[in-house]
Design an enzyme around this catalytic site. Structure first.
Site, PDB file in Angstrom:
ATOM      1  N   GLY A  49       0.824  -1.210   0.000  1.00 25.72           N
ATOM      2  CA  GLY A  49       0.000   0.000   0.000  1.00 25.72           C
ATOM      3  C   GLY A  49       0.853   1.253   0.000  1.00 25.72           C
ATOM      4  N   THR A 222       1.066  -8.285 -15.180  1.00 24.32           N
ATOM      5  CA  THR A 222       2.462  -7.857 -15.338  1.00 24.32           C
ATOM      6  C   THR A 222       3.311  -9.089 -15.624  1.00 24.32           C
ATOM      7  OG1 THR A 222       2.827  -8.006 -12.948  1.00 24.32           O
ATOM      8  CG2 THR A 222       2.154  -5.862 -13.815  1.00 24.32           C
ATOM      9  N   ASP A 249      17.207  -4.468  -8.051  1.00 22.69           N
ATOM     10  CA  ASP A 249      16.303  -4.988  -7.016  1.00 22.69           C
ATOM     11  C   ASP A 249      14.878  -4.824  -7.541  1.00 22.69           C
ATOM     12  OD1 ASP A 249      14.831  -5.604  -4.769  1.00 22.69           O
ATOM     13  OD2 ASP A 249      15.829  -4.179  -3.433  1.00 22.69           O
ATOM     14  N   ASP A 255       4.590  -2.603  -7.422  1.00 20.94           N
ATOM     15  CA  ASP A 255       3.863  -1.515  -6.751  1.00 20.94           C
ATOM     16  C   ASP A 255       4.012  -0.200  -7.520  1.00 20.94           C
ATOM     17  OD1 ASP A 255       3.152  -3.305  -4.759  1.00 20.94           O
ATOM     18  OD2 ASP A 255       4.982  -2.906  -3.632  1.00 20.94           O
ATOM     19  N   ALA A 285      11.936   1.420 -11.660  1.00 21.16           N
ATOM     20  CA  ALA A 285      12.007   1.006 -10.250  1.00 21.16           C
ATOM     21  C   ALA A 285      13.060  -0.079 -10.014  1.00 21.16           C
ATOM     22  CB  ALA A 285      10.637   0.520  -9.782  1.00 21.16           C
TER      23      ALA A 285
END
Ligand code: RIB
Length: 317
Positions: A49, A222, A249, A255, A285
């Site tokens: 979240g 995904t 990583d 997310d 990311a």
């Protein structure tokens, strides 16, 4: 559970988990019963979240986070980190006598394993705020499922569910999903199928269609380094990941995808445009350690999104 009748005018409301991530880096995963030495240990703010809220805010959305943390130093650290990402944390409650959730992450090469001790994420004492004025409500499954179901019922804007960690989804929740976002394993679990291979595009499409038949309007799967596939009742669209120099990583990449996808929908983009932004965010990311480590680069997304091509697939296998 008491009901807090607060008006929410934020465009994206993220209802979900907040954790402190304790990450060790190893050359390979240990076998059961084996002890290995890690090359590094870091602690940082995570939780699906919190990561999704930070990603949405870093990409320019107005974001309210609704969550529960402990009344401890880790809870204060999480609140400060979310606020520094631009997230409104007024919906995050401090639960007395609960510990802030924690995640124990092992990163080996480009893969990871995660164990979560939910703590306060499973000890909510507050009700949900009014969701009448939100454009997008984004949930995951690291908080009790009945809370997610209540959010789905209360949402007036689009309800987006990232079904992670995966469970077999019931049809009532599926019918309320404007968009369901899953990886290939969560796709299989949500659909009640044996595992689906991410490389098998036609099988991904078939499993997505089985979920659409049960009520959700759209399914996004995904596919790690390959990109993502979006299926609706009428369209199938694939966005391919742009060349990514090095995967440092992958924690938090999914997310990043979900947060940016929700942010772009709230900004009025089409599903296809939101998909391309989200794939681009995921590819940024993975270049940084820790879940939220690469999210500051999301200010560059409008300049980079054109490097993410989209391919229209044949609608039926
Ligand atoms: O999706 C990555 C996240 O999963 C981590 O930040 C960890 O906290 C777990 O919730």
């Amino acid at each position: 559970m008491p009901n807090r009748e607060t008006q929410v005018s934020d465009r994206v409301v993220v209802i979900g988990s907040v954790n402190i991530d304790h990450t060790v880096e190893v050359a390979r995963f240990p076998h059961p019963g084996e002890t290995l030495l890690a090359s590094s240990l870091t602690s940082s703010v995570g939780g699906k979240g919190a990561n999704q809220a930070a990603a949405a805010a870093r990409s320019g959305a107005s974001v309210l986070m609704v969550a529960a943390v402990g009344n401890d130093a880790e809870g204060a650290q999480a609140l400060a980190t979310l606020a520094s990402a631009g997230v409104d944390t007024s919906g995050v409650h401090r639960v007395a006598d609960a510990r802030t959730g924690s995640a124990w992450i092992t990163v080996a090469a480009s893969d990871n394993t995660i164990l979560v001790a939910p703590g306060a994420n499973y000890q909510w004492s507050q009700g949900l705020p009014s969701l009448r004025q939100s454009d997008v409500v984004l949930c995951q499954l690291e908080i009790p499922v009945p809370l997610v179901e209540s959010a789905a019922v209360a949402a007036r804007g689009r309800f987006v569910l990232n079904a992670a960690p995966s469970v077999r989804l019931d049809d009532d929740l599926l019918r309320r999903c404007g968009v369901l976002i899953v990886n290939e394993h969560e796709l299989a679990e949500s659909a009640g199928l044996p595992d689906v291979d991410a490389a098998d595009t036609q099988r991904v499409i078939a499993a997505s269609r089985s979920l659409i038949a049960r009520g959700t309007s759209a399914v996004v799967t995904t596919l790690g380094g390959r990109g993502a596939i979006l299926c609706t009742t009428t369209t199938t669209l694939m966005a391919a990941t742009p060349p990514t120099p090095e995967v440092v990583d992958s924690t938090g990449a999914g997310d990043a995808f979900c947060g940016v996808f929700a942010a772009r929908l709230a900004a009025g983009d089409s599903l296809g445009t939101a998909l391309r932004y989200a794939v681009t965010a995921g590819s940024l990311a993975v270049r940084h350690p820790t879940a939220q480590g690469g999210y500051e680069s999301f200010a560059r997304l409008p300049d980079l999104v054109d490097q993410t091509p989209s391919i229209i697939e044949e609608p039926r296998p």
